[in-house]
Write a protein that holds these residues in place. Structure first.
Motif, PDB file in Angstrom:
ATOM      1  N   MET A  10      45.768   6.844 -26.468  1.00  0.00           N
ATOM      2  CA  MET A  10      44.382   6.977 -26.927  1.00  0.00           C
ATOM      3  C   MET A  10      43.470   7.192 -25.732  1.00  0.00           C
ATOM      4  O   MET A  10      43.679   6.627 -24.655  1.00  0.00           O
ATOM      5  CB  MET A  10      43.941   5.730 -27.689  1.00  0.00           C
ATOM      6  N   MET A  11      42.427   8.019 -25.953  1.00  0.00           N
ATOM      7  CA  MET A  11      41.485   8.301 -24.877  1.00  0.00           C
ATOM      8  C   MET A  11      40.561   7.108 -24.662  1.00  0.00           C
ATOM      9  O   MET A  11      40.285   6.337 -25.590  1.00  0.00           O
ATOM     10  CB  MET A  11      40.646   9.536 -25.226  1.00  0.00           C
ATOM     11  N   THR A  12      40.097   6.974 -23.421  1.00  0.00           N
ATOM     12  CA  THR A  12      39.084   5.963 -23.173  1.00  0.00           C
ATOM     13  C   THR A  12      37.785   6.384 -23.847  1.00  0.00           C
ATOM     14  O   THR A  12      37.494   7.575 -23.982  1.00  0.00           O
ATOM     15  CB  THR A  12      38.857   5.772 -21.663  1.00  0.00           C
ATOM     16  N   HIS A  13      37.018   5.430 -24.291  1.00  0.00           N
ATOM     17  CA  HIS A  13      35.739   5.703 -24.941  1.00  0.00           C
ATOM     18  C   HIS A  13      34.618   5.525 -23.921  1.00  0.00           C
ATOM     19  O   HIS A  13      34.615   4.564 -23.161  1.00  0.00           O
ATOM     20  CB  HIS A  13      35.516   4.753 -26.123  1.00  0.00           C
ATOM     21  N   ARG A  14      33.685   6.464 -23.940  1.00  0.00           N
ATOM     22  CA  ARG A  14      32.551   6.408 -23.026  1.00  0.00           C
ATOM     23  C   ARG A  14      31.264   6.216 -23.822  1.00  0.00           C
ATOM     24  O   ARG A  14      31.204   6.531 -25.012  1.00  0.00           O
ATOM     25  CB  ARG A  14      32.475   7.677 -22.183  1.00  0.00           C
ATOM     26  N   PRO A  15      30.204   5.732 -23.168  1.00  0.00           N
ATOM     27  CA  PRO A  15      28.942   5.564 -23.890  1.00  0.00           C
ATOM     28  C   PRO A  15      28.454   6.878 -24.488  1.00  0.00           C
ATOM     29  O   PRO A  15      28.640   7.946 -23.901  1.00  0.00           O
ATOM     30  CB  PRO A  15      27.978   5.060 -22.803  1.00  0.00           C
ATOM     31  N   ALA A  55      37.755   4.396 -17.676  1.00  0.00           N
ATOM     32  CA  ALA A  55      39.010   4.024 -18.348  1.00  0.00           C
ATOM     33  C   ALA A  55      38.900   2.609 -18.899  1.00  0.00           C
ATOM     34  O   ALA A  55      38.157   1.770 -18.369  1.00  0.00           O
ATOM     35  CB  ALA A  55      40.190   4.120 -17.375  1.00  0.00           C
ATOM     36  N   GLY A  56      39.626   2.367 -19.999  1.00  0.00           N
ATOM     37  CA  GLY A  56      39.816   1.006 -20.480  1.00  0.00           C
ATOM     38  C   GLY A  56      38.757   0.461 -21.410  1.00  0.00           C
ATOM     39  O   GLY A  56      38.696  -0.765 -21.611  1.00  0.00           O
ATOM     40  N   TRP A  57      37.933   1.314 -22.050  1.00  0.00           N
ATOM     41  CA  TRP A  57      36.895   0.836 -22.954  1.00  0.00           C
ATOM     42  C   TRP A  57      37.118   1.414 -24.351  1.00  0.00           C
ATOM     43  O   TRP A  57      37.715   2.474 -24.517  1.00  0.00           O
ATOM     44  CB  TRP A  57      35.513   1.251 -22.458  1.00  0.00           C
ATOM     45  N   SER A  98      39.413  -3.223 -22.895  1.00  0.00           N
ATOM     46  CA  SER A  98      40.652  -3.468 -23.635  1.00  0.00           C
ATOM     47  C   SER A  98      41.167  -4.887 -23.449  1.00  0.00           C
ATOM     48  O   SER A  98      41.819  -5.435 -24.346  1.00  0.00           O
ATOM     49  CB  SER A  98      41.720  -2.452 -23.207  1.00  0.00           C
ATOM     50  N   ASP A  99      40.852  -5.517 -22.298  1.00  0.00           N
ATOM     51  CA  ASP A  99      41.284  -6.910 -22.098  1.00  0.00           C
ATOM     52  C   ASP A  99      40.235  -7.913 -22.584  1.00  0.00           C
ATOM     53  O   ASP A  99      40.376  -9.117 -22.373  1.00  0.00           O
ATOM     54  CB  ASP A  99      41.607  -7.160 -20.620  1.00  0.00           C
ATOM     55  N   ARG A 100      39.169  -7.413 -23.234  1.00  0.00           N
ATOM     56  CA  ARG A 100      38.094  -8.224 -23.827  1.00  0.00           C
ATOM     57  C   ARG A 100      37.292  -8.978 -22.781  1.00  0.00           C
ATOM     58  O   ARG A 100      36.507  -9.871 -23.106  1.00  0.00           O
ATOM     59  CB  ARG A 100      38.637  -9.236 -24.850  1.00  0.00           C
ATOM     60  N   SER A 101      37.416  -8.625 -21.504  1.00  0.00           N
ATOM     61  CA  SER A 101      36.722  -9.370 -20.456  1.00  0.00           C
ATOM     62  C   SER A 101      35.251  -8.974 -20.330  1.00  0.00           C
ATOM     63  O   SER A 101      34.459  -9.747 -19.800  1.00  0.00           O
ATOM     64  CB  SER A 101      37.417  -9.150 -19.105  1.00  0.00           C
ATOM     65  N   GLU A 102      34.886  -7.788 -20.782  1.00  0.00           N
ATOM     66  CA  GLU A 102      33.509  -7.320 -20.657  1.00  0.00           C
ATOM     67  C   GLU A 102      33.125  -6.571 -21.924  1.00  0.00           C
ATOM     68  O   GLU A 102      33.981  -6.002 -22.618  1.00  0.00           O
ATOM     69  CB  GLU A 102      33.347  -6.371 -19.458  1.00  0.00           C
TER      70      GLU A 102
END
Length: 429
Positions: free
Chosen positions: A1-6, A46-48, A67-71
């Motif tokens: 899956m692609m990373t999501h950007r604002p 990456a990673g959102w 993806s790790d729910r840290s932010e």
């Protein structure tokens, strides 16, 4: 899956607060740099993933979560308002981004997106237009998720004002329709304002801009109801500006995906040797009717194109209509000129008659010349935004004393150093 950007250029950090998310005390927009564009910040490379985040008050808004729910961050409008989204809307948006850039939305996804906040729809389509694959951009129907019912309502309101209504609903459209292209909704709002405030020049500019911009728009980006409402408005525009009749008819035909039935005048510029005299100037002639304008066209054996324009209107109607224009300039498209392909013919209003003419040299080797009206007339207020090269060529082509005087007066009305003023002065020498 692609990373999501604002989708938005502004975001602000949030943190988990019980079952929802709350703002981090002291957190600023874009980490303190409001001038930055969040869509291009490296931390979102990456990673959102987009989610619907529930704020303490219960509202669900558009956010991005690592993806790790840290932010997590909340996306904001240009007024720093969190962008509302339903849980279903966030899931559809996430699916869209997983296959970015999409060419179309399936019917279910389109229905869900059409029910989301207007800012979300605007931002999604704006990014899609900007990032769509070269040569394979989005299909026209994706733009149907915009709130076109508001455009329909404003078109009806403006039509009623043109037809003489004293009052009509006051409807504001704003910027949300910009991704559809050509900014015709801004012209529609300008026309509405001009009619409500009885500012004839503003109404004239809006009406002309509406015709011009609809001629540039992909009509399939508008739903059928919007196309029909705009055609009804175009059909009555001549009541406030008779000079728009041809342009409004052409725009209406485009919205209907119909042939307007007009073809340019086409002349052969090759001439056989003149019988009996090499001094005789020969002309191939043609005429065009673009109501209320009549164009007389000639190509000469000396290598020139001559264009004369007259308006077939009663003197009192010309007097009334020209007031809103100041100087009236008719755009004419000419294929086969040595200079650019568009000239503005300055029309002189004298003794109840409106006319003007230009003469310009043919391009070397040109064998065919095609000529037609090229959009609605322009007025003095439009000139500062005109193409300086086009203005220079038009002023240079004015072949009468009155035409050159009009250009001289237009130059005098512009500030010293303005590029259009400089172009006029270069043209008239």
């Amino acid at each position: 899956m692609m990373t999501h950007r604002p989708l938005s250029n502004w975001v602000t950090a949030v943190r988990r607060d019980g079952d929802g998310f709350g703002r981090v005390p002291g957190t600023t927009i874009n980490g303190g740099d409001e001038r930055a564009d969040a869509r291009h910040l490296p931390e979102f490379a990456a990673g959102w993933r987009h989610e619907a985040l529930r704020l303490p008050g219960g509202e669900t808004v558009l956010g991005l979560v690592r993806s790790d729910r840290s932010e997590a961050v909340v996306e904001l409008t240009g007024t720093a308002r969190p962008i509302p989204v339903t849980a279903e809307g966030a899931l559809v948006l996430a699916s869209v981004e997983d296959h970015w850039p999409p060419r179309a939305f399936d019917p279910t996804a389109a229905a869900v997106l059409a029910a989301q906040d207007e800012d979300l729809r605007h931002l999604l389509l704006a990014r899609l237009v900007a990032e769509g694959a070269e040569g394979a951009g989005p299909v026209s129907e994706v733009f149907h998720i915009l709130p076109w019912h508001r455009v329909d309502a404003l078109a009806r309101a403006v039509t009623s004002l043109v037809e003489g209504a004293v009052t009509a609903p006051d409807i504001r459209l704003g910027y949300v329709f910009a991704p559809a292209g050509s900014r015709f909704t801004a012209a529609l709002e300008q026309l509405d304002h001009g009619l409500r405030s009885a500012e004839r020049s503003t109404a004239r500019t809006g009406a002309g801009g509406l015709c011009a911009r609809l001629l540039l728009l992909d009509p399939d980006r508008l739903p059928a109801s919007t196309r029909e409402g705009l055609r009804e408005l175009l059909a009555v525009l001549h009541r406030i500006d008779p000079f728009l009749r041809a342009s409004a008819q052409r725009a209406a035909a485009r919205l209907a995906a119909a042939d307007h039935g007009w073809t340019p005048a086409e002349l052969d510029s090759r001439f056989a040797a003149a019988a009996g005299s090499t001094q005789e100037v020969r002309r191939a002639r043609a005429e065009l009717s673009r109501e209320p304008f009549g164009l007389r066209i000639a190509v000469t054996s000396t290598g020139s194109v001559e264009i004369g324009v007259e308006a077939a209107l009663p003197a009192e109607e010309i007097e009334r209509a020209t007031t809103a224009y100041g100087a009236l300039l008719l755009p004419v498209r000419v294929e086969g000129l040595r200079s650019g392909g568009r000239l503005l013919v300055a029309l002189d209003h004298r003794r109840g008659r409106l006319s003007g003419s230009v003469t310009a040299p043919l391009a070397p080797g040109a064998t065919t010349v095609r000529i037609d009206q090229d959009g609605p007339p322009l007025g003095s207020d439009d000139l500062p935004l005109a193409d300086p090269a086009e203005v220079r060529d038009s002023a240079r082509a004015a072949d009468t004393r009155s035409g050159r005087r009009i250009w001289s007066d237009l130059a005098a009305g512009l500030p010293a150093g303005h590029p259009v003023r400089a172009a006029i002065e270069e043209g008239i020498g």
